[in-house]
Design an enzyme around this catalytic site. Sequence first.
Site, PDB file in Angstrom:
ATOM      1  N   HIS A  76       6.416   3.430  -0.895  1.00 26.10           N
ATOM      2  CA  HIS A  76       7.083   2.285  -1.532  1.00 26.10           C
ATOM      3  C   HIS A  76       8.388   2.756  -2.185  1.00 26.10           C
ATOM      4  CE1 HIS A  76       3.606  -0.012  -0.593  1.00 26.10           C
ATOM      5  NE2 HIS A  76       2.827   0.507  -1.514  1.00 26.10           N
ATOM      6  N   HIS A 108       6.212   7.639   4.878  1.00 29.65           N
ATOM      7  CA  HIS A 108       5.975   6.270   4.431  1.00 29.65           C
ATOM      8  C   HIS A 108       5.731   6.247   2.926  1.00 29.65           C
ATOM      9  CE1 HIS A 108       1.527   6.510   3.770  1.00 29.65           C
ATOM     10  NE2 HIS A 108       1.645   7.528   4.605  1.00 29.65           N
TER      11      HIS A 108
END
Length: 356
Positions: free
Chosen positions: A142, A140
């Site tokens: 951005h 995970h």
Amino acid sequence: MGLLRIMMPPKFQLLAVLAFGVSMLFIENQIQKLEESRAKLERTIARHEVAEVEQRHNDDAVRDLSPLADKDDMVIIYNRVPKTASTSFTNIAYDLCGKNHFHVLHINTTKNNPVLSLQDQVRFVRNVTSWREMKPGFYHGHVAYLDFSKYSAKAKPMYINVVRDPIERLVSYYYFLRFGDDYRPGLRRRKQGDKKTFDECVSSGGSDCAPEKLWLQIPFFCGHHSECWNAGSRWALEKAKYNLVNEYLLVGVTEELEDFIMILEAALPRFFKGATELYRTGKKSHLRKTTEKKPPTKETIAKLQQSDIWKIENEFYEFALEQFQFVRAHAVREKDGELYVLAQSFFYEKIYPKVN
């Protein structure tokens, strides 16, 4: 203090003000150094943790080089869009990884830049596909969508994500940069000290609330093409829609996060068994909340909605919402006010040739 100021000569008053200013600058500088030291320590700890895991696997009596079982060869990438309840969802993965026996890895990019250099794209694809010790894995971060087939990868990971109403997401991000959240309340934020409300920002034409700041969810789904980051590009919109339907296993919406988790648990129990109950009862369900957030006025919303950028971003959000609701309608049913997952609705028959 007022009496002291009256009794002090003007020259000493000036010196006192200067001394106070220098002290504040020194304190801010020390805080900055502490934050940099903390970041370095976090990176060092992360490298140490990875080394420990690899060493643990290497110390096994005999490494089994046979192919991994399908359920253990899975990789999920959650290229999380900022301020879409991504921390709440990620914490569930961290809570479940020990019990369900999978690895969770945070993709920490320099200055949170979602676009990777070409060489880092190649490295990342190689890591994800060949890092056997980290499978099954949940990555995970951005990071914009990356098409693994472009790099001749033998296997592609499963992408998942969550989107949010564009204006609500921007408002949340605006106040987050100024006041932080209840996750790390003591951390100094980039815009700390700026007391201007979102309404005042829009009214004065500020850069932090400009329509261009709405352009984020589309490029995250569109990927690493230059046109993806051209605010207002309809090509980017269509590419993002295509990727959402064809490259993502499931895309949920912040407003219906529990339903998103429920469907993931039904589809991928290897990772998410127990996730729904944990979300409903766990202490981390809504852990991260932006503080001091004030809802925008109708006038502010109307002004932003005049922008072509908002119209395109909102079109993508509505498209994602419609797709999620379609998936949900075929995956769950409501009974007595509660949602429950549908059982398997297909079976096999008329199997030939017959086996004696």
